[in-house]
Design a protein around this motif. Structure first.
Motif, PDB file in Angstrom:
ATOM      1  N   ALA A 198     -23.563   4.646 146.757  1.00  0.00           N
ATOM      2  CA  ALA A 198     -23.286   4.288 148.233  1.00  0.00           C
ATOM      3  C   ALA A 198     -23.333   2.754 147.867  1.00  0.00           C
ATOM      4  CB  ALA A 198     -24.002   4.449 149.456  1.00  0.00           C
ATOM      5  N   GLY A 199     -24.441   2.322 146.341  1.00  0.00           N
ATOM      6  CA  GLY A 199     -24.585   1.223 146.201  1.00  0.00           C
ATOM      7  C   GLY A 199     -23.880   0.481 144.740  1.00  0.00           C
ATOM      8  N   VAL A 200     -22.619   0.368 144.277  1.00  0.00           N
ATOM      9  CA  VAL A 200     -22.244   0.376 142.777  1.00  0.00           C
ATOM     10  C   VAL A 200     -21.662  -0.518 142.169  1.00  0.00           C
ATOM     11  CG1 VAL A 200     -20.379   1.317 141.220  1.00  0.00           C
ATOM     12  CG2 VAL A 200     -21.710   2.780 143.141  1.00  0.00           C
ATOM     13  N   LEU A 201     -22.309  -0.993 141.634  1.00  0.00           N
ATOM     14  CA  LEU A 201     -21.065  -2.220 140.605  1.00  0.00           C
ATOM     15  C   LEU A 201     -21.279  -1.843 139.498  1.00  0.00           C
ATOM     16  CD1 LEU A 201     -21.016  -5.370 140.668  1.00  0.00           C
ATOM     17  CD2 LEU A 201     -23.418  -5.916 140.001  1.00  0.00           C
ATOM     18  N   HIS A 202     -20.045  -2.140 139.284  1.00  0.00           N
ATOM     19  CA  HIS A 202     -18.847  -1.767 138.095  1.00  0.00           C
ATOM     20  C   HIS A 202     -18.271  -2.605 137.737  1.00  0.00           C
ATOM     21  CE1 HIS A 202     -15.589   0.491 136.070  1.00  0.00           C
ATOM     22  NE2 HIS A 202     -15.039  -0.313 136.176  1.00  0.00           N
ATOM     23  N   LEU A 203     -18.725  -2.617 136.418  1.00  0.00           N
ATOM     24  CA  LEU A 203     -18.077  -3.760 135.237  1.00  0.00           C
ATOM     25  C   LEU A 203     -17.195  -3.489 133.909  1.00  0.00           C
ATOM     26  CD1 LEU A 203     -21.048  -6.371 134.813  1.00  0.00           C
ATOM     27  CD2 LEU A 203     -19.153  -6.523 136.884  1.00  0.00           C
ATOM     28  N   GLY A 204     -16.340  -3.561 133.472  1.00  0.00           N
ATOM     29  CA  GLY A 204     -15.907  -3.382 132.032  1.00  0.00           C
ATOM     30  C   GLY A 204     -14.624  -4.344 132.016  1.00  0.00           C
ATOM     31  N   GLY A 205     -13.980  -3.271 130.305  1.00  0.00           N
ATOM     32  CA  GLY A 205     -12.964  -3.773 129.997  1.00  0.00           C
ATOM     33  C   GLY A 205     -11.675  -2.988 129.791  1.00  0.00           C
ATOM     34  N   SER A 206     -10.825  -3.474 128.953  1.00  0.00           N
ATOM     35  CA  SER A 206      -9.690  -2.235 128.069  1.00  0.00           C
ATOM     36  C   SER A 206      -9.143  -3.653 127.030  1.00  0.00           C
ATOM     37  CB  SER A 206      -9.160  -1.196 128.633  1.00  0.00           C
ATOM     38  OG  SER A 206      -8.256  -2.467 129.452  1.00  0.00           O
ATOM     39  N   TYR A 207      -9.184  -2.301 126.091  1.00  0.00           N
ATOM     40  CA  TYR A 207      -8.237  -3.817 124.296  1.00  0.00           C
ATOM     41  C   TYR A 207      -7.575  -2.263 124.250  1.00  0.00           C
ATOM     42  CZ  TYR A 207      -6.439  -5.284 120.425  1.00  0.00           C
ATOM     43  OH  TYR A 207      -5.332  -6.044 119.486  1.00  0.00           O
ATOM     44  N   GLN A 208      -6.515  -2.761 124.278  1.00  0.00           N
ATOM     45  CA  GLN A 208      -4.925  -1.711 123.720  1.00  0.00           C
ATOM     46  C   GLN A 208      -4.424  -2.854 122.901  1.00  0.00           C
ATOM     47  OE1 GLN A 208      -0.849  -1.166 125.125  1.00  0.00           O
ATOM     48  NE2 GLN A 208      -2.506   0.837 125.930  1.00  0.00           N
ATOM     49  N   TYR A 209      -4.093  -2.399 121.351  1.00  0.00           N
ATOM     50  CA  TYR A 209      -2.873  -2.769 120.952  1.00  0.00           C
ATOM     51  C   TYR A 209      -1.603  -1.327 120.110  1.00  0.00           C
ATOM     52  CZ  TYR A 209      -0.768  -4.710 116.322  1.00  0.00           C
ATOM     53  OH  TYR A 209       0.553  -5.029 115.916  1.00  0.00           O
ATOM     54  N   ARG A 210      -0.254  -2.133 120.829  1.00  0.00           N
ATOM     55  CA  ARG A 210       0.437  -1.608 120.280  1.00  0.00           C
ATOM     56  C   ARG A 210       1.759  -2.096 119.474  1.00  0.00           C
ATOM     57  NH1 ARG A 210       4.625  -1.707 124.181  1.00  0.00           N
ATOM     58  NH2 ARG A 210       3.799  -3.466 126.937  1.00  0.00           N
TER      59      ARG A 210
END
Length: 540
Positions: free
Chosen positions: A298-310
């Motif tokens: 009911a209470g969420v703080l989500h932080l993130g990220g992604s990296y891709q090399y193609r």
């Protein structure tokens, strides 16, 4: 003495009858055993008549003695089982139950299978400026095709957005699989998920097959639970949804940190479960965390990220028909393009089979490149019924050259390392008090659990009774910029408003208004499109 007492006394006499027979020969003195329940009964009988209270006491003592022996036997059995350890698959009797889908499981969940699917039916209506219709893009879809160039007609219509059957589950406690078949394409059957792997609470999960590429919050999350009907143009243009390869994931810090990595091929179509061509590989990595997680989500703080090399999409794997260039079909070729956030068709396969418009609003055209690097920060906050979600993506195209020319470029012109980017921010509020779900294992949003199902019935009292379901309102602004280093692929800015009705945990209806602004340089035509869509979904 009443009749009850006489009956009990008779029963007692029968129990001790062997002790009332003739006198036995004398025996040597032996250790005197502890008195049993029968001995105590005999002691009571011999002195005189029995009463009800005495008999009850004797019977209770006998029952306690029996229960004590049974408990000793059960404890011994448990100790033996604990010493032996759990034997996976020792219990194979399946039980069936319903949990937002049909499940079968063994008593210890060593084997667990789900069979389900989904269908999504959509109606769309467009108001499109005449100048924006123009001739549809040609020569690979590049927007700038001369004076009056538009995006083609946007047709009103009805269609099945998705029709899929799915099975997933666990075998031998440590192996898992997903198989999902996609039927909405009119001209061929393809696949979404199709993988098998192993999992462990310490070592994590390793999977092989066709899998979601861990790139972005929208892409990792299921389309079951989208606040808006379509993902944003950021995901449509810069990210990859599915690909064949090897996938690894794990969780740390009591599931507050999730890590995913995948080594895979890059599929231009993303649904075929196959991809061929030399050097066409990619590596994608995603890390997310929840510094705040309270109240079962009911209470969420989500932080993130992604990296891709193609390395790029090899041209001959682009369907239908490759790049249209014999040379381009043997090279590392990439392309960035996006549809509006409402569609009048699924957009996969040849247009003449689908009977609808599959053209994009913005498009860089085919670019020869040495490789593409993409960064993608992401954010999600859930505070009870209110939530905010945002993402951005930045793609750097190394040593980019135009394959055909156009978009302000000559054929083969080198433009260095252009950067294309996009993003969105959305906010929603659930009027009936529920909150959006969150999946800690995968670091992504999840379904809304409806408190009261929607229903309308006439009761035996003659009155009408009804339930509300869950009601949600939302707004999203999204932006995509495909102009860089002399490439004029165009810009797309969109506003959306949504009203969503969740009738129960499996069924929802969505009503979305779209205002999409296509911004492209002359001589091509830009303009603003208004759209409205009704969307019905059932999944299980």
């Amino acid at each position: 003495m009443n009749r009850f007492s006489l009956t009990l006394a008779g029963a007692a006499l029968l129990l001790v009858a062997p002790r009332l027979t003739a006198k036995q020969p004398s025996l040597p003195d032996l250790p005197v055993p502890a008195p049993t329940a029968v001995d105590r009964l005999n002691d009571v009988v011999n002195p005189g008549p029995l009463d009800e209270k005495a008999v009850r006491g004797i019977v209770d003592a006998a029952l306690k003695e029996r229960d004590a022996k049974q408990k000793q036997a059960d404890d011994a059995k448990k100790r033996a089982a604990a010493e032996k350890g759990h034997e996976v698959g020792s219990e194979l009797n399946l039980r069936a139950y319903w949990d937002n889908g049909l499940w079968f499981a063994t008593p210890d969940n060593d084997w667990k299978f789900h069979f389900g699917g989904r269908f999504q039916f959509q109606s769309v209506f467009f108001a499109q400026p005449f100048g924006l219709r123009g001739p549809p893009p040609g020569n690979g879809g590049v927007p700038q095709q001369g004076a009056g160039g538009g995006v083609g007609p946007l047709d009103d219509g009805m269609f099945f957005r998705r029709v899929r059957l799915r099975s997933d589950g666990v075998a031998y406690e440590t192996f898992e699989y997903v198989l999902e078949v996609n039927f909405e394409q009119l001209n061929f059957v393809v696949f979404d998920h199709m993988w098998v792997g192993s999992r462990d609470d310490y070592w994590g999960a390793l999977r092989v097959g066709q899998h979601k590429i861990p790139q972005g919050l929208e892409m990792m999350g299921s389309d079951y639970h989208l606040t808006f009907i379509e993902r944003s143009p950021l995901s449509d243009s810069l990210y990859n949804l599915f690909g064949p390869g090897v996938f690894y994931m794990n969780n740390f810090q009591e599931q507050n940190v999730a890590f995913q990595a995948m080594f895979h091929r890059v599929q231009p179509v993303q649904f075929g479960t196959d991809d061929f061509g030399n050097g066409n590989y990619a590596g994608t990595f995603r890390l997310t965390g929840t510094p705040i997680y309270e109240g079962d989500g009911a209470g969420v703080l989500h932080l993130g990220g992604s990296y891709q090399y193609r390395s790029g999409d090899l041209g001959r794997s682009i369907l239908p028909g490759g790049t249209g260039s014999t040379f381009g079909d043997t090279q590392n070729v990439t392309r960035f393009r996006a549809r509006p956030n409402l569609r009048d068709g699924t957009g996969i396969g040849a247009t003449n089979f689908l009977g609808s418009n599959t053209n994009r609003f913005v498009d860089t055209g085919f670019l020869l490149t040495d490789g593409v690097s993409t960064l993608g920060p992401e954010f999600l906050a859930i505070a009870g019924p209110f939530s905010v979600q945002a993402e951005a993506g930045f793609s750097y195209v190394s040593n980019a050259r135009s394959l055909y020319g156009g978009n302000g470029l000559a054929p083969g012109q080198n433009v260095g390392t252009p950067m294309f980017w996009g993003g969105y921010v959305e906010a929603s509020y659930i009027l009936t008090g529920e909150h959006r779900g969150y999946d800690r294992r995968n670091g992504m949003y999840d379904r809304i659990k409806v408190r009261e199902n929607a229903f309308l019935v006439k009761g035996e009292d003659g009155r009408h009774h009804w339930g509300t379901g869950a009601w949600q309102v939302g707004y999203r602004y999204s932006y995509l910029d495909l102009n860089a280093n002399g490439i004029t692929g165009g810009e797309l800015a969109q506003h959306e408003a949504a009203v969503n009705w969740y009738l129960n945990d499996n069924t929802k209806m969505q009503f979305v208004y779209l205002n999409a602004d296509r911004i492209v340089p002359a001589p091509n035509n830009g303009g603003r499109v208004h759209g409205f869509s009704m969307f019905a979904q059932y999944y299980f």
